[in-house]
Design a protein around this motif. Structure first.
Motif, PDB file in Angstrom:
ATOM      1  N   THR A  29       0.711  -1.090   0.134  1.00 46.05           N
ATOM      2  CA  THR A  29      -0.330   0.013   0.056  1.00 46.05           C
ATOM      3  C   THR A  29       0.652   1.096  -0.039  1.00 46.05           C
ATOM      4  OG1 THR A  29      -1.495  -1.237   0.963  1.00 46.05           O
ATOM      5  CG2 THR A  29      -1.433   1.563   1.360  1.00 46.05           C
ATOM      6  N   THR A  30       1.724   1.305   0.595  1.00 46.63           N
ATOM      7  CA  THR A  30       3.154   2.741   1.462  1.00 46.63           C
ATOM      8  C   THR A  30       3.748   2.252  -0.447  1.00 46.63           C
ATOM      9  OG1 THR A  30       3.204   2.125   3.206  1.00 46.63           O
ATOM     10  CG2 THR A  30       4.627   3.526   1.730  1.00 46.63           C
ATOM     11  N   ALA A  31       4.204   1.575  -0.870  1.00 50.94           N
ATOM     12  CA  ALA A  31       4.878   1.510  -2.347  1.00 50.94           C
ATOM     13  C   ALA A  31       3.851   1.985  -3.776  1.00 50.94           C
ATOM     14  CB  ALA A  31       5.081   0.145  -3.005  1.00 50.94           C
ATOM     15  N   SER A  89       2.473  14.700  -0.270  1.00 49.17           N
ATOM     16  CA  SER A  89       1.494  14.337  -1.710  1.00 49.17           C
ATOM     17  C   SER A  89       0.853  12.935  -0.891  1.00 49.17           C
ATOM     18  CB  SER A  89       2.205  14.000  -2.697  1.00 49.17           C
ATOM     19  OG  SER A  89       1.289  13.393  -3.847  1.00 49.17           O
ATOM     20  N   ALA A  90       1.591  11.823  -0.049  1.00 45.58           N
ATOM     21  CA  ALA A  90       1.320  10.437   0.133  1.00 45.58           C
ATOM     22  C   ALA A  90       0.140  10.120   0.906  1.00 45.58           C
ATOM     23  CB  ALA A  90       2.602   9.586  -0.611  1.00 45.58           C
ATOM     24  N   GLY A  91       0.753  11.619   2.265  1.00 41.66           N
ATOM     25  CA  GLY A  91       0.521  11.387   3.170  1.00 41.66           C
ATOM     26  C   GLY A  91       0.672  10.574   4.816  1.00 41.66           C
ATOM     27  N   MET A  92       2.658  10.347   4.123  1.00 40.40           N
ATOM     28  CA  MET A  92       3.726   9.590   5.350  1.00 40.40           C
ATOM     29  C   MET A  92       4.460  10.674   5.419  1.00 40.40           C
ATOM     30  SD  MET A  92       5.063   7.343   2.374  1.00 40.40           S
ATOM     31  CE  MET A  92       4.066   6.629   1.605  1.00 40.40           C
ATOM     32  N   SER A  93       5.647  10.418   6.217  1.00 39.65           N
ATOM     33  CA  SER A  93       6.869  11.266   6.684  1.00 39.65           C
ATOM     34  C   SER A  93       7.635  10.458   5.613  1.00 39.65           C
ATOM     35  CB  SER A  93       7.449   9.895   8.516  1.00 39.65           C
ATOM     36  OG  SER A  93       7.846   8.980   8.190  1.00 39.65           O
ATOM     37  N   GLN A 120      10.498  10.139   6.419  1.00 39.67           N
ATOM     38  CA  GLN A 120      12.092   8.944   6.251  1.00 39.67           C
ATOM     39  C   GLN A 120      11.277   7.809   5.879  1.00 39.67           C
ATOM     40  OE1 GLN A 120      10.228  11.322   9.203  1.00 39.67           O
ATOM     41  NE2 GLN A 120      12.988  12.232   9.213  1.00 39.67           N
ATOM     42  N   THR A 121      10.152   7.397   5.920  1.00 35.53           N
ATOM     43  CA  THR A 121       9.078   6.509   5.258  1.00 35.53           C
ATOM     44  C   THR A 121       9.032   6.593   3.590  1.00 35.53           C
ATOM     45  OG1 THR A 121       7.742   5.701   6.771  1.00 35.53           O
ATOM     46  CG2 THR A 121       6.880   4.926   4.640  1.00 35.53           C
ATOM     47  N   ALA A 122       8.850   8.494   3.402  1.00 33.85           N
ATOM     48  CA  ALA A 122       8.723   8.147   1.722  1.00 33.85           C
ATOM     49  C   ALA A 122      10.317   8.114   1.515  1.00 33.85           C
ATOM     50  CB  ALA A 122       9.238   9.166   1.599  1.00 33.85           C
ATOM     51  N   GLN A 123      11.250   8.463   2.142  1.00 34.89           N
ATOM     52  CA  GLN A 123      12.568   8.010   1.410  1.00 34.89           C
ATOM     53  C   GLN A 123      12.933   6.492   1.493  1.00 34.89           C
ATOM     54  OE1 GLN A 123      14.751  11.068   4.829  1.00 34.89           O
ATOM     55  NE2 GLN A 123      15.946  11.870   3.055  1.00 34.89           N
ATOM     56  N   ARG A 124      12.969   5.659   2.621  1.00 33.12           N
ATOM     57  CA  ARG A 124      13.067   4.229   2.498  1.00 33.12           C
ATOM     58  C   ARG A 124      12.750   3.966   0.971  1.00 33.12           C
ATOM     59  NH1 ARG A 124      10.799  -0.550   5.448  1.00 33.12           N
ATOM     60  NH2 ARG A 124       8.980   1.206   6.173  1.00 33.12           N
ATOM     61  N   TYR A 125      11.012   4.130   0.478  1.00 24.59           N
ATOM     62  CA  TYR A 125      10.652   3.165  -0.210  1.00 24.59           C
ATOM     63  C   TYR A 125      11.444   4.298  -1.513  1.00 24.59           C
ATOM     64  CZ  TYR A 125       6.911   0.967   2.336  1.00 24.59           C
ATOM     65  OH  TYR A 125       6.742   0.406   2.903  1.00 24.59           O
TER      66      TYR A 125
END
Length: 225
Positions: free
Chosen positions: A158-160, A182-186, A188-193
């Motif tokens: 879902t996050t991907a 834009s995706a509604g996440m942190s 750090q999470t965006a950078q990981r993906y």
């Protein structure tokens, strides 16, 4: 546009696959064939970039068709789309140069992932020139790019998908912070993906230099869609 020939003996399945391909930006269905003989005729008449090839055909199997194409000098790329799942057939497909192997039945997302990885690979080859080992590794890895169903452990499909949609709908390159918002996440999470998607060839990284001199990482979807 990437011109695609759908080869499947089942007319209904061929139509479904054609509808799937038509939904993926950058791809165009050039035609359908329901036998090896018909496929050879189509390829002789129309420029084809990619064949989605079933193995079970009424006159001869898909791998025999690939051998005939190569003997005739056709270097059209092939993705096997078939119910054949025995290891011998999979191995033979690899040896005959099939770029991907998609086992039936599958959902639209599964085919889309394969097509986008293929488009990313074609885009990477456009520049020509020479490649260092890291670039060679990335090119080979692009075909096995991460999709919704084969993420590494600890990653959410879902996050991907949220990151993917943010990039594909953007008007231009985005920063990790912009993608996160834009995706509604942190961030750090965006950078990981983003790191995962960039490593597998799905995302292209560029640098933007500002007044401070420190470059900002900017990301775009690598398929060019």
């Amino acid at each position: 546009m990437i011109e695609v020939l759908i080869v499947d003996d089942d007319i209904r399945v061929a139509q479904i696959n054609a509808a799937y391909v038509s939904k993926v930006p950058g791809f165009h269905v050039a035609g359908q064939a329901h036998s090896s003989t018909e496929a050879l005729a189509r390829i002789g008449e129309t420029p084809i970039d990619l064949i989605l090839l079933d193995h079970y055909l009424p006159d001869r199997n898909g791998l025999t068709l690939v051998r005939e194409l190569r003997a005739l000098g056709h270097h059209t790329d092939v993705i096997m789309v078939t119910a054949a799942r025995d290891v011998a057939t999979v191995q033979a497909a690899m040896r005959h140069g099939a770029l991907q192997y998609l086992v039936k039945p599958f959902a639209y997302a599964g085919l889309r992932t394969k097509l986008e990885a293929y488009a990313a690979l074609r885009h990477s080859f456009e520049g020509g020139g020479e490649a260092e080992q890291t670039e060679v590794d990335r090119l080979f890895g692009a075909l096995w790019a991460t999709g919704e169903s084969d993420l590494p452990k600890g990653h959410s499909p879902t996050t991907a998908e949220l990151v993917r949609q943010a990039l594909r709908t953007a008007d231009g390159p985005l920063s990790a912070q912009e993608i996160a918002e834009s995706a509604g996440m942190s961030r750090q999470t965006a950078q990981r993906y983003l790191k995962l998607l960039e490593r597998t060839g799905r995302v292209r990284l560029s640098l933007k230099y500002g007044e401070t001199g420190r470059p900002e990482h900017r990301y775009t979807w690598a398929s060019g869609t």
